[in-house]
Scaffold this active site. Structure first.
Site, short mmCIF file in Angstrom:
data_model
loop_
_atom_site.label_atom_id
_atom_site.label_comp_id
_atom_site.label_asym_id
_atom_site.label_seq_id
_atom_site.Cartn_x
_atom_site.Cartn_y
_atom_site.Cartn_z
N ASP A 249 17.76 18.02 34.43
CA ASP A 249 17.79 17.23 35.65
C ASP A 249 18.30 15.82 35.37
OD1 ASP A 249 15.61 15.57 34.79
OD2 ASP A 249 14.19 17.07 35.50
N LYS A 271 18.31 16.16 40.83
CA LYS A 271 18.06 15.76 42.21
C LYS A 271 18.17 14.25 42.30
CE LYS A 271 14.70 19.49 42.68
NZ LYS A 271 14.65 19.84 41.26
N MET A 384 8.75 7.41 41.68
CA MET A 384 9.76 7.61 42.74
C MET A 384 9.46 6.73 43.96
SD MET A 384 9.94 11.77 42.41
CE MET A 384 8.13 11.91 42.35
#
Length: 459
Positions: A249, A271, A384
């Site tokens: 990722d 992502k 995040m």
């Protein structure tokens, strides 16, 4: 990487050494091991160097260098104590496009001699491009202690039988067979001095290898840590070298990805904020499909697979499909980034608990138990949370948090690009804009943030 590591076949090829002293002799020893034919020119030549030349079938000239000597050479080494002569040799050689090494003068070299760890036909070269020879010697010493003295004998055995293995097995099976050879009883037999029985064992196993059931696939779910490759576990490194294919990722650093087996297939499934290149359900199914093809599948994630990494969803699908898997924990971003920033998450004078929270906005909303988060002597870490930082700050303050509560953003933590922006929960959203903080960034809130100026070690 300025110098590309290469391996030259110098057997019986003429190599010219300009110089006849101790340094030239050291270079001659290396070239002699490679079975080169030595040509030496110097006003004076050591006895050892003279013997090395004669033993190689070469010749030595007691005299001065001249450019015509290069016509006889495939490789050139300048090892005199006269910088002007060395520079002339380099210029002449490069004009003829001959590879040339000038001892202790990287700017005049087109190749350098690495520090070498040798085990029979196996050789490992460690090079700094001439910038740090002491460091390369230190690394060589460390590798010497790690590698078995019998490794060369195992390689020689493999070399003798390589043709038989190639004839007996299709390519798809050969890799697994050699993996068994180098990780099984063969190595122990050779190291005990029982090479004859080791060869017999190998041939017996080869004769029945095709009758083995097809190897089943497996998935390795590995936490790659927050970025610094030194934070990987030994187990992670070992499995990363065994994988046939890797799904990785966006949060996996380039340095960590470089440690994956070089011939493994690489599939990016990262992502980004508000953009998924591969939906999670598709990733889960891809892991199953690749494993059922008999492949060793590496699912490499930033941080730890089970801390906001959706690793639980992936192994749930693997278990449902009956695919075997291993999970290797990684250092999660909160632990790595706080440590590298000098922010101890639970320093007893400031915090008796720590909470990891996902700050990911879903459909524009961030629904959290805000009042529970506003607790004295607690550290809060938001993953995040960069996009939602204004909302996070607003809700915490609205639910009773002092706007002067220390807070920090750690951008690209544990990497060379790490940056820490510190302030208060009241000022942090504006500081993020002012300093153009980019993802990945971790938000740490609590009194422990005040310790970073005193305890920070990673600058």
């Amino acid at each position: 990487m300025r110098y590309l590591p290469l391996a030259f076949d110098l057997k019986r090829r003429p190599c010219l050494i300009v110089g006849g002293g101790s340094i030239a002799t050291r270079k001659a020893r290396l070239l002699n091991k490679a079975e080169a034919r030595l040509l030496v020119v110097a006003p004076e030549i050591t006895d050892e160097l003279r013997q090395l030349v004669l033993g190689s079938g070469g010749e030595y000239i007691v005299g001065r260098y001249h450019a015509d000597l290069l016509k006889q050479a495939d490789m050139v080494v300048a090892a005199t104590n006269d910088a002007s002569i060395n520079a002339t040799v380099s210029a002449d050689a490069q004009a003829l496009r001959l590879p040339v090494n000038v001892v202790d003068s990287p700017k005049h070299c087109t190749f350098t001699f690495p520090s070498i760890v040798e085990r029979g036909p196996v050789s490992i070269g460690i090079s700094s491009g001439g910038s740090a020879p002491v460091l390369t010697r230190m690394l060589r010493a460390q590798l010497e202690t790690l590698l078995s003295p019998g490794l060369g004998l195992v390689a020689e055995l493999a070399g003798r039988l390589r043709g038989k293995v190639k004839a007996a097995l299709p390519e798809a099976q050969r890799k697994d067979f050699w993996h068994w050879v180098f990780n099984g009883p063969i190595v122990g037999q050779v190291e005990r001095g029982d090479a004859a029985n080791a060869e017999q064992t190998l041939l017996e196993e080869l004769s029945r290898w095709e009758d083995r059931p097809a190897p089943s696939g497996e998935v390795y779910l590995i936490g790659g840590g927050p970025g610094d490759p030194d934070l990987l576990t030994f187990r992670a490194l070992r499995l990363m070298q065994q994988a046939d294919v890797v799904l990785y990722d966006r949060l996996v650093s380039t340095e960590v990805l470089e440690l994956v087996r070089r011939d493994a297939e690489r599939i990016y499934v990262g992502k980004k904020r508000q953009f998924h290149s591969v939906p999670q359900d598709d990733i889960n199914q891809l892991l199953v499909d690749l494993a059922k093809e008999g492949k060793k599948v590496l699912r490499l994630k930033g941080g730890d697979p089970f801390i906001f990494g959706r690793g639980g969803e992936e192994i749930d699908r693997l278990a449902e499909a009956g695919v075997p898997f291993q999970v290797v924990p990684g250092i999660t971003a909160a632990v790595g980034c706080s440590a590298y920033s000098g922010i101890p998450l639970t320093h007893r004078d400031h915090a008796q608990s720590v909470r990891f929270i996902t700050g990911h906005l879903k459909e524009g909303d961030l629904v959290l138990p805000w009042r529970e988060l506003v607790t004295p002597n607690q550290t809060i870490v938001f993953y995040m949370g960069l996009t939602g930082l204004p909302t996070i700050a607003q809700e915490l303050i609205a639910n009773g948090m002092d706007p002067e509560t220390p807070a920090a953003l750690v951008e690209k933590g544990t990497t060379r690009e790490q940056r820490v922006v510190a302030g208060t929960i009241g000022t942090l959203p504006e500081l993020a804009k002012t300093h153009n903080v980019e993802a990945p960034a971790l938000t740490i809130i609590g009194g422990v943030v005040t310790l970073r100026d005193k305890l920070g070690w990673y600058k």
